[in-house]
Design a protein around this motif. Structure first.
Motif, PDB file in Angstrom:
ATOM      1  N   GLY A 149       0.944  -1.196   0.159  1.00 47.78           N
ATOM      2  CA  GLY A 149       0.145  -0.330  -0.142  1.00 47.78           C
ATOM      3  C   GLY A 149       1.020   1.346  -0.100  1.00 47.78           C
ATOM      4  N   VAL A 150       0.319   2.408  -0.613  1.00 46.46           N
ATOM      5  CA  VAL A 150       0.934   3.403  -0.647  1.00 46.46           C
ATOM      6  C   VAL A 150       1.128   4.241   0.685  1.00 46.46           C
ATOM      7  N   GLU A 151       0.200   3.970   1.638  1.00 41.65           N
ATOM      8  CA  GLU A 151       0.371   4.381   2.643  1.00 41.65           C
ATOM      9  C   GLU A 151       1.489   3.973   3.530  1.00 41.65           C
ATOM     10  N   ALA A 152       1.635   2.867   3.715  1.00 43.26           N
ATOM     11  CA  ALA A 152       2.552   2.180   4.441  1.00 43.26           C
ATOM     12  C   ALA A 152       4.110   2.483   3.816  1.00 43.26           C
ATOM     13  N   GLN A 153       4.032   2.824   2.384  1.00 44.60           N
ATOM     14  CA  GLN A 153       5.359   3.032   1.749  1.00 44.60           C
ATOM     15  C   GLN A 153       5.636   4.620   2.022  1.00 44.60           C
ATOM     16  N   THR A 154       4.460   5.384   2.137  1.00 41.45           N
ATOM     17  CA  THR A 154       4.630   6.813   2.476  1.00 41.45           C
ATOM     18  C   THR A 154       5.413   6.818   3.815  1.00 41.45           C
ATOM     19  N   ARG A 155       4.909   6.091   4.810  1.00 45.18           N
ATOM     20  CA  ARG A 155       5.393   6.029   6.151  1.00 45.18           C
ATOM     21  C   ARG A 155       6.964   5.650   6.114  1.00 45.18           C
ATOM     22  N   ASN A 156       7.151   4.550   5.530  1.00 47.39           N
ATOM     23  CA  ASN A 156       8.584   4.079   5.508  1.00 47.39           C
ATOM     24  C   ASN A 156       9.579   5.180   4.801  1.00 47.39           C
ATOM     25  N   CYS A 157       9.070   5.842   3.934  1.00 50.46           N
ATOM     26  CA  CYS A 157       9.614   6.775   3.120  1.00 50.46           C
ATOM     27  C   CYS A 157      10.227   7.916   4.233  1.00 50.46           C
ATOM     28  N   MET A 158       8.983   8.261   4.797  1.00 51.36           N
ATOM     29  CA  MET A 158       9.425   9.531   5.999  1.00 51.36           C
ATOM     30  C   MET A 158      10.144   8.937   7.044  1.00 51.36           C
ATOM     31  N   GLN A 159      10.100   7.638   7.557  1.00 50.22           N
ATOM     32  CA  GLN A 159      10.896   7.182   8.770  1.00 50.22           C
ATOM     33  C   GLN A 159      12.631   7.201   7.986  1.00 50.22           C
ATOM     34  N   THR A 160      12.463   6.571   6.834  1.00 53.53           N
ATOM     35  CA  THR A 160      13.760   6.734   6.518  1.00 53.53           C
ATOM     36  C   THR A 160      14.547   8.132   6.429  1.00 53.53           C
ATOM     37  N   ILE A 161      13.863   9.090   5.792  1.00 56.88           N
ATOM     38  CA  ILE A 161      14.112  10.460   5.676  1.00 56.88           C
ATOM     39  C   ILE A 161      14.553  11.279   7.071  1.00 56.88           C
ATOM     40  N   THR A 162      13.726  10.879   8.068  1.00 54.09           N
ATOM     41  CA  THR A 162      13.888  11.318   9.391  1.00 54.09           C
ATOM     42  C   THR A 162      15.260  10.817   9.973  1.00 54.09           C
ATOM     43  N   LYS A 163      15.313   9.470   9.886  1.00 55.34           N
ATOM     44  CA  LYS A 163      16.619   9.002  10.390  1.00 55.34           C
ATOM     45  C   LYS A 163      17.825   9.494   9.658  1.00 55.34           C
ATOM     46  N   ALA A 164      17.709   9.780   8.239  1.00 50.82           N
ATOM     47  CA  ALA A 164      18.870  10.572   7.661  1.00 50.82           C
ATOM     48  C   ALA A 164      19.169  11.672   8.041  1.00 50.82           C
ATOM     49  N   LEU A 165      18.057  12.587   8.105  1.00 50.02           N
ATOM     50  CA  LEU A 165      18.120  13.782   8.747  1.00 50.02           C
ATOM     51  C   LEU A 165      18.917  13.869  10.023  1.00 50.02           C
ATOM     52  N   LYS A 166      18.453  13.123  11.200  1.00 48.88           N
ATOM     53  CA  LYS A 166      18.804  13.111  12.488  1.00 48.88           C
ATOM     54  C   LYS A 166      20.355  12.874  12.383  1.00 48.88           C
ATOM     55  N   GLU A 167      20.881  11.623  11.580  1.00 51.92           N
ATOM     56  CA  GLU A 167      22.244  11.263  11.369  1.00 51.92           C
ATOM     57  C   GLU A 167      23.010  12.298  11.120  1.00 51.92           C
ATOM     58  N   GLY A 168      22.622  13.376  10.144  1.00 47.10           N
ATOM     59  CA  GLY A 168      23.147  14.333   9.565  1.00 47.10           C
ATOM     60  C   GLY A 168      23.306  15.782  10.569  1.00 47.10           C
ATOM     61  N   GLY A 169      22.321  15.407  11.591  1.00 49.69           N
ATOM     62  CA  GLY A 169      22.485  16.683  12.564  1.00 49.69           C
ATOM     63  C   GLY A 169      21.377  17.479  12.321  1.00 49.69           C
ATOM     64  N   PHE A 170      20.222  17.174  11.752  1.00 47.67           N
ATOM     65  CA  PHE A 170      19.039  17.811  11.417  1.00 47.67           C
ATOM     66  C   PHE A 170      17.919  17.360  11.914  1.00 47.67           C
ATOM     67  N   GLU A 171      16.740  18.010  11.672  1.00 48.51           N
ATOM     68  CA  GLU A 171      15.347  17.576  12.184  1.00 48.51           C
ATOM     69  C   GLU A 171      14.295  17.759  10.913  1.00 48.51           C
ATOM     70  N   LEU A 172      13.303  17.002  11.206  1.00 45.08           N
ATOM     71  CA  LEU A 172      12.306  17.281  10.216  1.00 45.08           C
ATOM     72  C   LEU A 172      11.762  18.909  10.082  1.00 45.08           C
ATOM     73  N   ALA A 173      11.806  19.522  11.175  1.00 47.49           N
ATOM     74  CA  ALA A 173      11.567  20.758  11.223  1.00 47.49           C
ATOM     75  C   ALA A 173      12.525  21.736  10.395  1.00 47.49           C
ATOM     76  N   ASP A 174      13.725  21.134  10.135  1.00 45.89           N
ATOM     77  CA  ASP A 174      14.554  21.994   9.285  1.00 45.89           C
ATOM     78  C   ASP A 174      14.141  21.925   7.768  1.00 45.89           C
ATOM     79  N   VAL A 175      13.332  21.100   7.253  1.00 50.90           N
ATOM     80  CA  VAL A 175      13.078  20.820   5.829  1.00 50.90           C
ATOM     81  C   VAL A 175      12.459  22.022   5.168  1.00 50.90           C
ATOM     82  N   VAL A 176      12.891  22.758   4.295  1.00 53.56           N
ATOM     83  CA  VAL A 176      12.435  23.774   3.494  1.00 53.56           C
ATOM     84  C   VAL A 176      11.864  23.201   2.017  1.00 53.56           C
ATOM     85  N   ARG A 177      12.243  22.238   1.715  1.00 53.58           N
ATOM     86  CA  ARG A 177      11.744  21.688   0.337  1.00 53.58           C
ATOM     87  C   ARG A 177      11.449  20.444   0.306  1.00 53.58           C
TER      88      ARG A 177
END
Length: 130
Positions: free
Chosen positions: A45-73
């Motif tokens: 399902g697209v819903e579960a895929q979307t959540r997985n995308c966001m979890q992976t993105i959030t983890k990558a941002l955190k590892e880089g020293g960023f937060e989801l709140a830093d996303v501008v685009r």
């Protein structure tokens, strides 16, 4: 200083890319699909895929020293325009208060099981961006 972030996905090595690149106060997160990288499986399902995308993105941002709140685009790529109404509320859970500039495009993705791909750019809050 440039820093490369990896999720350990075999696609990163094969295709020669990083999940994210940190350059100063910027973090560029590559297009991220809905794979569960612990099992290397793709939900149906697209819903579960979307959540997985966001979890992976959030983890990558955190590892880089960023937060989801830093996303501008944010750029969203979906394979079926009928999934827009399924995806919007999930994106709103993550970005509702952040409200980055965003674009959603309907297109084909690299594998038939992929229903969504998300890429984001983050600027560390308080940075000038110059």
């Amino acid at each position: 200083m440039r820093r490369l972030i990896s999720t350990g996905s075999p696609f990163e090595k094969t295709a020669g890319y990083s999940r994210a690149v940190v350059q100063g106060d910027w973090c560029f997160v590559a297009g991220t699909t809905g794979y569960d990288y612990t099992t290397m499986s793709m939900p149906d399902g697209v819903e579960a895929q979307t959540r997985n995308c966001m979890q992976t993105i959030t983890k990558a941002l955190k590892e880089g020293g960023f937060e989801l709140a830093d996303v501008v685009r944010a750029n969203y790529y979906i394979t079926d325009q009928n999934d827009v109404d399924k995806v919007f509320p999930i994106l709103g859970e993550y970005f509702g208060d952040i409200r980055p500039a965003a674009t959603m495009i309907t297109c084909l993705l690299n594998k038939p099981e992929m229903k969504i791909e998300i890429e984001v750019t983050a600027l560390r809050r308080g940075a000038t961006g110059l």
